[in-house]
Design a protein around this motif. Structure first.
Motif, PDB file in Angstrom:
ATOM      1  N   ALA A 185      -9.843   6.470   9.767  1.00 46.04           N
ATOM      2  CA  ALA A 185      -9.017   7.554   8.736  1.00 46.04           C
ATOM      3  C   ALA A 185      -9.552   8.876   8.560  1.00 46.04           C
ATOM      4  N   ASN A 186      -8.550   9.928   8.451  1.00 47.61           N
ATOM      5  CA  ASN A 186      -9.084  11.065   8.407  1.00 47.61           C
ATOM      6  C   ASN A 186     -10.121  11.645   7.205  1.00 47.61           C
ATOM      7  N   SER A 187      -9.981  11.041   6.314  1.00 46.35           N
ATOM      8  CA  SER A 187     -10.816  11.229   5.203  1.00 46.35           C
ATOM      9  C   SER A 187     -12.393  10.667   5.829  1.00 46.35           C
ATOM     10  N   TRP A 188     -12.121   9.862   6.495  1.00 44.91           N
ATOM     11  CA  TRP A 188     -13.534   9.248   7.066  1.00 44.91           C
ATOM     12  C   TRP A 188     -14.220   9.925   8.240  1.00 44.91           C
TER      13      TRP A 188
ATOM     14  N   ARG B 242     -12.543  -1.243  10.516  1.00 45.41           N
ATOM     15  CA  ARG B 242     -13.725  -0.772  10.177  1.00 45.41           C
ATOM     16  C   ARG B 242     -14.585  -0.755  11.132  1.00 45.41           C
TER      17      ARG B 242
ATOM     18  N   VAL C 122       1.859  12.539   7.130  1.00 45.55           N
ATOM     19  CA  VAL C 122       0.797  13.658   7.162  1.00 45.55           C
ATOM     20  C   VAL C 122       0.107  13.557   8.425  1.00 45.55           C
TER      21      VAL C 122
ATOM     22  N   MET D 135       0.872  -1.172  -0.139  1.00 50.02           N
ATOM     23  CA  MET D 135       0.055   0.045  -0.048  1.00 50.02           C
ATOM     24  C   MET D 135       0.812   1.024   0.089  1.00 50.02           C
TER      25      MET D 135
ATOM     26  N   TRP E 107       1.044   4.225   1.286  1.00 51.56           N
ATOM     27  CA  TRP E 107       0.476   5.125   2.377  1.00 51.56           C
ATOM     28  C   TRP E 107       1.667   5.517   3.039  1.00 51.56           C
ATOM     29  N   ILE E 108       1.950   6.945   3.076  1.00 52.54           N
ATOM     30  CA  ILE E 108       2.927   7.426   3.692  1.00 52.54           C
ATOM     31  C   ILE E 108       2.459   8.189   4.837  1.00 52.54           C
TER      32      ILE E 108
ATOM     33  N   ASN F 160      -7.022  -0.633   6.874  1.00 48.20           N
ATOM     34  CA  ASN F 160      -8.363  -0.572   6.232  1.00 48.20           C
ATOM     35  C   ASN F 160      -8.801  -2.163   6.281  1.00 48.20           C
ATOM     36  N   ASN F 161      -9.155  -2.745   7.419  1.00 43.81           N
ATOM     37  CA  ASN F 161      -9.560  -4.094   7.146  1.00 43.81           C
ATOM     38  C   ASN F 161     -10.839  -4.201   8.050  1.00 43.81           C
TER      39      ASN F 161
END
Lengths: 103, 269
Positions: A68-71, A21, A7, A1, A3-4, A16-17
């Motif tokens: 996750a931040n976007s979530w 979730r 940030v 993945m 994904w760094i 993401n499993n």
């Protein structure tokens, strides 16, 4: 993945499993339940910020830690749209009921 | 319709005519002195004899003519009903395909699956497929929908209906074959994840009329969500569209819809 995680340095990478979730959704539900208790719909509105901090800070921290931040922003916005949709739904049902009563 | 009915009813009008004529001539013939002696009644006046004879004749022929009438009537009714049914069926079939199925899928494409193997439109031939568009970072809807898909697949395999489940990512920038492989471990083992270049995915979404918005150039580590339309597409063994399944369907109703669609497809093809 690819994904760094620099940030979101304060937070471990969101895996993401299924377990992750589930954990995220559960802490979201806890957080929203707390918001319901203090009658706050929008978690984004700056006016509510202090009230949320005072009453639901542990739930909020947990929610933000587990998702996750976007979530996080997605779920917060979704809470508002869901609330609005719910209102519209209820109003439509009420109107239908009144129309039926008139008949 | 009119042409058929007239043809069917014609014998009914024509046939009984000679019968009535026969009735009359017989009645008249019995009254003539020329008829055979054994045929002539003994005793009684001419008038009463005529009356009884005439009556007897009618009585003799009535059941036969009624039977004949019923037979011809029944036969033409049966033919009429049969033709009507046939036409209704044809009309129904016509109406079903008359308006045309939407132009979804059925075009060539070339993607790669979660094992890095090539997957093209040819891999959709000779089997029913169910296609879903999503992305692995999807917060809540995709995982729910994929779980539901798993339920449908299990339910349908009990009826020996095998579907090829495909999960096409709308987020090729992050969903590499490895990511998809890891992600799909949580769901039904049969699901095949498809990814490709941004252009390939864009073309794929376009042919399935899937709306999606993925930023094309994302900085590594930058988080984002992909907005996309959420439907399952049921595709036939020629790679052509059969129907869509929306979020309103649950574990049971969705499987039922697929089952019915496939039965209907097999019946008409």
């Amino acid at each position: 993945m690819v994904w760094i995680p620099f940030v979101s340095s304060s937070k471990p990478e969101f895996k993401n499993n299924r377990e992750a979730r589930k954990l995220c959704w559960e802490s979201r539900d806890e957080y929203f339940k707390c918001l319901d208790k203090i009658d706050i719909i929008s978690p984004i509105d700056p006016k509510n910020k202090s009230k949320i901090k005072a009453n639901c800070s542990t739930e909020e921290n947990k929610f933000e830690q587990n998702c996750a931040n976007s979530w996080i922003s997605y779920f917060k916005e979704k809470r508002i749209t869901d609330y609005r949709n719910n209102l519209i739904q209820k109003k439509m049902e009420q109107d239908q009921l009144e129309a039926d009563m008139k008949k | 319709m009119l042409r058929l009915t007239r043809r069917n009813w014609l014998p009914l009008i024509k046939k009984p005519l000679p019968f009535t004529r026969l009735l009359h001539t017989n009645a008249i013939r019995y009254n003539t002195p020329k008829s055979h002696l054994s045929r002539q009644p003994i005793g009684g006046s001419q008038a009463s004899r005529t009356r009884t004879r005439r009556f007897e004749n009618v009585e003799f022929n009535a059941p036969l003519s009624i039977a004949f009438f019923l037979f011809v009537g029944g036969l033409s009714y049966a033919i009429f009903e049969y033709q009507k049914n046939k036409m209704d069926k044809e009309q129904e079939k016509e109406s079903r395909k008359g308006y045309g199925t939407p132009q979804i899928g059925g075009h060539p494409f070339k993607l790669i699956d979660q094992d890095g193997k090539e997957f093209s439109d040819k891999d959709m031939l000779n089997k029913f497929s169910i296609v879903y568009f999503g992305f692995s970072h999807c917060p809540d809807i995709c995982p729910d929908e994929l779980d539901k898909l798993g339920c449908w697949l299990d339910d349908l395999s009990k009826d020996r209906i095998e579907l090829q489940p495909l999960f096409v990512t709308c987020d090729p920038a992050r969903d590499s074959p490895e990511v998809l492989k890891e992600y799909l471990k949580d769901f039904h083992p049969g699901i095949r994840g498809l990814t490709g270049t941004y252009e390939d995915i864009k073309q794929m979404c376009k042919q399935y009329r899937v709306y999606f918005s993925t930023p094309e150039h994302v900085k590594p580590g930058q988080e984002y969500l992909v907005d996309h339309s959420i439907f399952f597409y049921l595709m036939d063994p020629q790679g052509k569209f059969i129907t869509i399944l929306g979020r309103n369907l649950d574990e049971l109703t969705g499987a039922e819809k697929i089952r019915e669609s496939i039965w209907e497809y097999k019946r008409t093809h």
